[in-house]
Design a protein around this motif. Structure first.
Motif, PDB file in Angstrom:
ATOM      1  N   ILE A 130       0.802  -1.124  -0.035  1.00 41.38           N
ATOM      2  CA  ILE A 130      -0.039  -0.016  -0.146  1.00 41.38           C
ATOM      3  C   ILE A 130       0.900   1.226  -0.056  1.00 41.38           C
ATOM      4  O   ILE A 130       0.480   2.198  -0.805  1.00 41.38           O
ATOM      5  N   LYS A 131       1.837   1.301   0.822  1.00 41.20           N
ATOM      6  CA  LYS A 131       2.773   2.592   0.993  1.00 41.20           C
ATOM      7  C   LYS A 131       3.509   2.773  -0.185  1.00 41.20           C
ATOM      8  O   LYS A 131       3.874   3.948  -0.643  1.00 41.20           O
ATOM      9  N   TYR A 132       4.210   1.718  -0.653  1.00 42.74           N
ATOM     10  CA  TYR A 132       5.207   1.919  -1.889  1.00 42.74           C
ATOM     11  C   TYR A 132       4.817   1.420  -3.270  1.00 42.74           C
ATOM     12  O   TYR A 132       5.194   2.215  -4.431  1.00 42.74           O
ATOM     13  N   LEU A 133       3.615   0.770  -3.357  1.00 40.71           N
ATOM     14  CA  LEU A 133       3.264   0.307  -4.893  1.00 40.71           C
ATOM     15  C   LEU A 133       1.973   1.145  -5.324  1.00 40.71           C
ATOM     16  O   LEU A 133       1.919   1.242  -6.420  1.00 40.71           O
ATOM     17  N   LYS A 134       0.968   1.449  -4.238  1.00 44.13           N
ATOM     18  CA  LYS A 134      -0.339   1.980  -4.642  1.00 44.13           C
ATOM     19  C   LYS A 134      -0.148   3.273  -5.437  1.00 44.13           C
ATOM     20  O   LYS A 134       0.595   4.207  -4.936  1.00 44.13           O
TER      21      LYS A 134
END
Length: 151
Positions: free
Chosen positions: A21-25
């Motif tokens: 969620i933090k790095y790919l979204k």
């Protein structure tokens, strides 16, 4: 020991989903191995392979029923089951709970592991919980089919 395995699987699953969620979204996929493995954020509103989309309540209820049945089975048969089947059942429960947490929190399951094959086939995007569900199911089926689950 079973509790430690259970907690570690859920923590690993939730931490990797947090990272997704933090790095790919909203970002481009992170390529790990060119044309084979990448991390790509996907919100899965269905079950495995994206089937049965938008059936959140159904999945939550089925997951709870499966967990209760596994707990009941373990409690009732704790002394006649071997360590391998117990670990496999714990892996199955932990994977199911990992995805249940997502369904309750977000309304969907966070998937991020994408595998592609040279022949052009792209395996459906999955997560750590899915991996434990599939691996444990294969182990359980093997042990039951070949009568290798008893002490």
């Amino acid at each position: 020991m079973y509790y430690i395995i259970f907690v570690l699987i859920i923590l690993l699953d939730q931490l990797t989903k947090y990272g997704a969620i933090k790095y790919l979204k909203g970002n481009q996929p992170l390529v790990i191995i060119e044309d084979f493995l990448e991390f790509s954020y996907v919100e899965n509103f269905g079950a495995a392979f994206g089937i049965l989309q938008n059936r959140r309540v159904f999945f939550v209820l089925v997951t709870i029923i499966v967990i209760v049945l596994i707990l009941f089975f373990l409690k009732r048969n704790i002394y006649c089951l071997n360590k391998s089947i117990k670990i496999s059942l714990v892996m199955l429960m932990a994977g199911a709970i990992g995805n249940l947490i997502d369904r309750v929190r977000f309304g969907y399951v966070v998937d991020f592991i994408s595998v592609k094959f040279r022949n052009g086939y792209e395996f459906p995007v999955f997560n750590i919980a899915d991996s434990f569900i599939v691996i444990s199911t294969i182990l359980i089926v093997y042990m039951v089919l070949f009568d290798k689950y008893r002490v």
